[in-house]
Design a protein around this motif. Structure first.
Motif, PDB file in Angstrom:
ATOM      1  N   ALA A 179       0.833  -1.204   0.000  1.00 28.94           N
ATOM      2  CA  ALA A 179       0.000   0.000   0.000  1.00 28.94           C
ATOM      3  C   ALA A 179       0.864   1.248   0.000  1.00 28.94           C
ATOM      4  O   ALA A 179       1.947   1.275   0.597  1.00 28.94           O
ATOM      5  N   GLY A 180       0.363   2.307  -0.617  1.00 30.50           N
ATOM      6  CA  GLY A 180       1.057   3.581  -0.525  1.00 30.50           C
ATOM      7  C   GLY A 180       0.977   4.154   0.876  1.00 30.50           C
ATOM      8  O   GLY A 180       1.984   4.538   1.470  1.00 30.50           O
ATOM      9  N   VAL A 181      -0.249   4.222   1.426  1.00 25.03           N
ATOM     10  CA  VAL A 181      -0.482   4.649   2.809  1.00 25.03           C
ATOM     11  C   VAL A 181      -1.290   3.560   3.483  1.00 25.03           C
ATOM     12  O   VAL A 181      -2.334   3.143   2.963  1.00 25.03           O
ATOM     13  N   TYR A 182      -0.840   3.109   4.652  1.00 27.82           N
ATOM     14  CA  TYR A 182      -1.546   2.051   5.379  1.00 27.82           C
ATOM     15  C   TYR A 182      -1.644   2.442   6.853  1.00 27.82           C
ATOM     16  O   TYR A 182      -0.648   2.875   7.460  1.00 27.82           O
TER      17      TYR A 182
ATOM     18  N   VAL B  76      -0.854  -3.210  -4.205  1.00 26.16           N
ATOM     19  CA  VAL B  76      -2.143  -3.694  -3.716  1.00 26.16           C
ATOM     20  C   VAL B  76      -3.107  -2.511  -3.566  1.00 26.16           C
ATOM     21  O   VAL B  76      -4.002  -2.333  -4.382  1.00 26.16           O
ATOM     22  N   TRP B  77      -2.954  -1.719  -2.558  1.00 24.18           N
ATOM     23  CA  TRP B  77      -3.880  -0.615  -2.287  1.00 24.18           C
ATOM     24  C   TRP B  77      -3.178   0.727  -2.436  1.00 24.18           C
ATOM     25  O   TRP B  77      -1.978   0.853  -2.187  1.00 24.18           O
TER      26      TRP B  77
ATOM     27  N   ASP C  47      -4.275   3.584 -10.594  1.00 27.66           N
ATOM     28  CA  ASP C  47      -3.478   2.462 -11.122  1.00 27.66           C
ATOM     29  C   ASP C  47      -2.847   1.613 -10.028  1.00 27.66           C
ATOM     30  O   ASP C  47      -1.724   1.112 -10.160  1.00 27.66           O
ATOM     31  N   ASN C  48      -3.572   1.412  -8.935  1.00 29.35           N
ATOM     32  CA  ASN C  48      -3.124   0.498  -7.894  1.00 29.35           C
ATOM     33  C   ASN C  48      -3.684  -0.899  -8.143  1.00 29.35           C
ATOM     34  O   ASN C  48      -4.718  -1.059  -8.780  1.00 29.35           O
ATOM     35  N   GLY C  49      -2.998  -1.926  -7.627  1.00 33.29           N
ATOM     36  CA  GLY C  49      -3.313  -3.301  -7.999  1.00 33.29           C
ATOM     37  C   GLY C  49      -4.671  -3.781  -7.549  1.00 33.29           C
ATOM     38  O   GLY C  49      -5.312  -4.588  -8.227  1.00 33.29           O
TER      39      GLY C  49
ATOM     40  N   ASN D 264     -12.627  12.587  -3.505  1.00 35.04           N
ATOM     41  CA  ASN D 264     -11.456  11.887  -4.009  1.00 35.04           C
ATOM     42  C   ASN D 264     -11.661  11.492  -5.467  1.00 35.04           C
ATOM     43  O   ASN D 264     -12.790  11.350  -5.940  1.00 35.04           O
ATOM     44  N   ARG D 265     -10.558  11.262  -6.177  1.00 28.03           N
ATOM     45  CA  ARG D 265     -10.606  10.734  -7.534  1.00 28.03           C
ATOM     46  C   ARG D 265      -9.957   9.358  -7.520  1.00 28.03           C
ATOM     47  O   ARG D 265      -8.787   9.219  -7.139  1.00 28.03           O
ATOM     48  N   LEU D 266     -10.716   8.338  -7.950  1.00 28.83           N
ATOM     49  CA  LEU D 266     -10.260   6.950  -7.975  1.00 28.83           C
ATOM     50  C   LEU D 266     -10.302   6.482  -9.415  1.00 28.83           C
ATOM     51  O   LEU D 266     -11.371   6.417 -10.021  1.00 28.83           O
ATOM     52  N   GLU D 267      -9.135   6.140  -9.982  1.00 27.63           N
ATOM     53  CA  GLU D 267      -9.060   5.897 -11.414  1.00 27.63           C
ATOM     54  C   GLU D 267      -8.057   4.789 -11.726  1.00 27.63           C
ATOM     55  O   GLU D 267      -6.933   4.773 -11.212  1.00 27.63           O
ATOM     56  N   GLY D 268      -8.468   3.835 -12.573  1.00 31.54           N
ATOM     57  CA  GLY D 268      -7.549   2.833 -13.090  1.00 31.54           C
ATOM     58  C   GLY D 268      -7.165   1.739 -12.114  1.00 31.54           C
ATOM     59  O   GLY D 268      -6.233   0.978 -12.371  1.00 31.54           O
ATOM     60  N   ASN D 269      -7.885   1.625 -11.006  1.00 32.33           N
ATOM     61  CA  ASN D 269      -7.633   0.566 -10.029  1.00 32.33           C
ATOM     62  C   ASN D 269      -8.484  -0.660 -10.346  1.00 32.33           C
ATOM     63  O   ASN D 269      -9.348  -0.620 -11.216  1.00 32.33           O
ATOM     64  N   ARG D 270      -8.272  -1.753  -9.623  1.00 31.55           N
ATOM     65  CA  ARG D 270      -9.206  -2.878  -9.740  1.00 31.55           C
ATOM     66  C   ARG D 270     -10.583  -2.447  -9.243  1.00 31.55           C
ATOM     67  O   ARG D 270     -11.587  -2.626  -9.919  1.00 31.55           O
TER      68      ARG D 270
END
Length: 362
Positions: free
Chosen positions: A136-139, A158-159, A178-180, A207-213
């Motif tokens: 994860a970038g931030v966990y 992953v996240w 673009d996170n897994g 928030n903007r959520l783009e290109g993730n699973r």
């Protein structure tokens, strides 16, 4: 690393340069300025509650562990980047100091680490980019009143941004791309079977959520709001997920989001069918309110495809008493509204749409 009290003009100017518009800390608090190549972890370890660790423009390397309540870890905007020390996909050597714990060693970027007996309260992560970490970038774990704002979490394994066992959080104005797995992942726990946890009113907004699973995953939680976000280009926009554990997941308000063209194709996993073209999916959850969202052009052939989908969970738990009202749905396929769940009390009212499965929901 430079440490200075707020009185010096250089530190005040640096704080104002982050663009957050926040008032300067009180004179009792210090700013620890970290330049690229210097140890962020050493600055975090020496900081006291209420202090700010300020990352200068440039690329910083290594994982960071935060266990000090009230600490702010802040960059200077787009020009501040945190990357692993190792190449993507390899083991990630953490920065010196306390970051050698299991969270950072697992490949996470910024770790906010509390325990059941000693939660970490009031931490803020802001105005930086976290990219290329194996997990994860931030966990955050066992965090109370965590704020994550204006963070870009890009290309993590992953996240993008993830929390477990955390309450009363605020996630505002971030970009996760673009996170897994999920761009933003909120859960009770991923390592044990437990009932849903009450978050005390966690807020996910703008928030903007783009290109993730999946753009946003809310898993086995209760009492939070997801509002005014833009979810696009993911395999699925938003999942609210429960299972057979008690208390059941639910009481999530999803309102005024734009959920468009989440048509990326993702293969089946051990826990979930293949994904493509899912706007909002409710599975194994209760008492949610889905209202005033704009959901357009989510198209796929997965069992979970459609604009808003109410789906019996893969462990057989039904969804009950969910209210889907006053949403605008256009161009979703196989349908704008899909209800394949035999659970009781799910209602569809006041939605603007053309096609539903079964017929009659629009």
């Amino acid at each position: 690393m430079n440490k200075c009290h707020i009185a010096p003009l250089a530190c005040a100017a640096a704080l104002l340069g982050t663009g957050l518009g926040a008032a300067a800390p009180t004179a009792a608090h210090s700013v620890h300025l970290v330049r690229p190549g210097e140890s962020i972890q050493n600055a975090v370890d020496s900081a006291r509650p209420g202090d700010t660790v300020l990352l200068a423009h440039g690329t910083h390397r290594g994982s960071v562990s935060v266990r000090t309540p009230g600490l702010t870890l802040r960059g200077m905007g787009h020009g501040t980047v945190l990357r692993p020390q190792a190449a993507p996909g390899a083991a990630t050597p953490p920065d010196t100091g306390r970051a050698a714990g299991s969270c950072a060693a697992a490949g996470n970027g910024i770790c906010v680490e509390g325990t059941r007996d000693h939660g970490v309260d009031g931490v803020t992560i802001a105005s930086l980019t976290v990219t290329g970490f194996r997990k994860a970038g931030v966990y955050a774990h066992e965090a109370d009143r965590l704020t994550v704002q204006k963070v870009e979490a890009v290309g993590n394994g992953v996240w993008g941004i993830a929390t477990e066992q955390s309450v009363r959080g605020t996630f505002r104005g971030n970009t996760a791309r673009d996170n897994g797995d999920a761009g933003l992942f909120l859960a009770n726990t991923v390592t044990a079977e437990q009932g849903a946890m009450d978050t005390g009113g966690t807020v996910v907004e703008r928030n903007r959520l783009e290109g993730n699973r999946i753009g946003v995953t809310v898993r086995r939680l209760r009492n939070l709001t997801v509002s005014d976000n833009h979810l696009t280009g993911n395999c699925a926009g938003l999942f609210v997920v429960g299972d057979e554990n008690k208390p059941k997941a639910g009481r999530v308000t999803v309102r005024e989001n734009r959920i468009e063209r989440n048509n990326k194709s993702c293969p089946k996993t051990a826990r979930l069918d293949a994904l493509q073209g899912s706007g909002i999916v409710l599975t194994g959850t209760e008492d949610n309110l889905i209202t005033r969202n704009v959901i357009r052009n989510n198209v796929g052939s997965s069992p979970l495809s459609g604009g808003i989908v109410v789906f019996k969970s893969f462990v057989g738990t039904t969804s009950e008493r969910n209210r889907v009202s006053d949403n605008l749905l256009q161009g979703n396929a196989p349908a704008d509204l899909v209800n394949t769940d035999p659970g009781q009390g799910n209602t569809f009212q006041g939605n603007t749409c053309r096609l539903s499965q079964p017929a009659g929901l629009c």
